[in-house]
Write an enzyme that holds these catalytic residues in place. Structure first.
Site, PDB file in Angstrom:
ATOM      1  N   ASP A 158      36.538  32.572  43.591  1.00  0.00           N
ATOM      2  CA  ASP A 158      37.665  31.399  44.356  1.00  0.00           C
ATOM      3  C   ASP A 158      38.758  30.596  42.715  1.00  0.00           C
ATOM      4  OD1 ASP A 158      39.094  29.765  46.014  1.00  0.00           O
ATOM      5  OD2 ASP A 158      37.452  28.295  46.214  1.00  0.00           O
ATOM      6  N   ASN A 183      42.080  31.889  42.469  1.00  0.00           N
ATOM      7  CA  ASN A 183      43.279  32.698  41.460  1.00  0.00           C
ATOM      8  C   ASN A 183      44.411  31.792  41.815  1.00  0.00           C
ATOM      9  OD1 ASN A 183      41.074  34.650  40.662  1.00  0.00           O
ATOM     10  ND2 ASN A 183      41.563  36.370  42.876  1.00  0.00           N
ATOM     11  N   HIS A 204      45.439  36.901  40.817  1.00  0.00           N
ATOM     12  CA  HIS A 204      44.784  37.650  41.866  1.00  0.00           C
ATOM     13  C   HIS A 204      44.588  39.473  40.867  1.00  0.00           C
ATOM     14  CE1 HIS A 204      43.938  35.441  45.515  1.00  0.00           C
ATOM     15  NE2 HIS A 204      45.116  35.592  45.708  1.00  0.00           N
ATOM     16  N   LEU A 230      23.558  49.523  38.124  1.00  0.00           N
ATOM     17  CA  LEU A 230      23.884  47.854  38.987  1.00  0.00           C
ATOM     18  C   LEU A 230      24.132  48.306  40.232  1.00  0.00           C
ATOM     19  CD1 LEU A 230      24.214  44.769  38.187  1.00  0.00           C
ATOM     20  CD2 LEU A 230      26.407  45.193  37.851  1.00  0.00           C
TER      21      LEU A 230
END
Length: 252
Positions: free
Chosen positions: A24, A26, A41, A135
């Site tokens: 959160d 951007n 973004h 990952l």
């Protein structure tokens, strides 16, 4: 199949096995710099690269990032369009790197709302990285926790229609198999950047016993230093899962 932490108690390692993040801030990062929100973004993608690398280096097994919620369609059309283009560009540029790093990519959410090109790129990226295991990176796109719960119930009843007549036969372990991330353990640590302190319809079922960490820093500024600060906070938490502190200290 991974069992819910409400039924079993996971080990409490110094590094979270599964990290979930709401990225959160951007737009506010850009606005403070007198830049268009879209610039935030674009910078946010760089933070994703840093965090993926940092998690891989620290031994995190599962990283789930909330990229676009089912409510984000309410944003200005120009911003939504940019986010879709950015998603395509990021897939085009980053899949090679993910493959080289041994990262497996999955995307969860209602993908039917995306244009066919983007859907095809998502499926191709998932297939290309399917054999990787260093990952497990999951991107939640057009995702909502309530959608996830509803789609799981619908999928369960499609697979086992006889259960509609005997709902008492549906238990937590059976139901959880139909959630969109049934293959992953529940998150140990949740991070939200940007100063807001809510989970915003993200992984509602899965976050039941997750440690919640909130930071005022904006996502484009997030990196290894911020990851280490969150992990240090996490190590200080006493994860009881319904037990007393005395039980936790004795491992009972």
């Amino acid at each position: 199949m991974v069992t819910s932490s409400t039924l079993s108690i996971p080990s409490n390692a110094s590094v979270p096995r599964h990290l979930a993040v709401i990225m959160d801030g951007n737009g506010r990062w850009a606005t403070r710099r007198f830049l268009p929100r879209t610039a935030g973004h674009v910078r946010g993608v760089q933070a994703v690269r840093r965090v993926v690398e940092a998690c891989g280096q620290r031994g995190v097994e599962y990283l789930t990032l909330f990229a676009f919620s089912s409510e984000n369609w309410r944003r200005p059309e120009e911003e939504v369009s940019l986010l879709m283009r950015l998603f395509i560009q990021t897939l085009e540029k980053e899949v090679d790197k993910l493959e080289q790093q041994g990262v497996r990519l999955r995307v969860v959410g209602d993908l039917s709302a995306f244009e066919p090109k983007l859907q095809q790129m998502i499926h191709a990226a998932e297939q290309r990285t399917a054999a990787n295991s260093s990952l497990n990176l999951t991107i939640a796109a057009n995702y909502g926790g309530r959608w996830d719960i509803l789609q799981a119930m619908r999928a369960l009843l499609r697979a086992r229609p006889e259960l509609a007549a005997t709902p008492e036969a549906i238990d937590e372990a059976l139901y959880a198999q139909y959630l969109s991330m049934a293959w992953a353990p529940e998150p140990d640590l949740f991070i939200r950047t940007g100063g807001e302190q809510r989970i915003s319809n993200f992984l509602i079922w899965q976050l039941a016993y997750t440690e919640l960490y909130f930071t005022d820093g904006y996502w484009p500024d997030f990196g290894s230093k911020e990851i280490d600060a969150a992990f240090e906070w996490y190590r200080g938490r006493e994860r009881r899962f319904g037990r007393t502190s005395a039980q936790v200290s004795t491992g009972s």
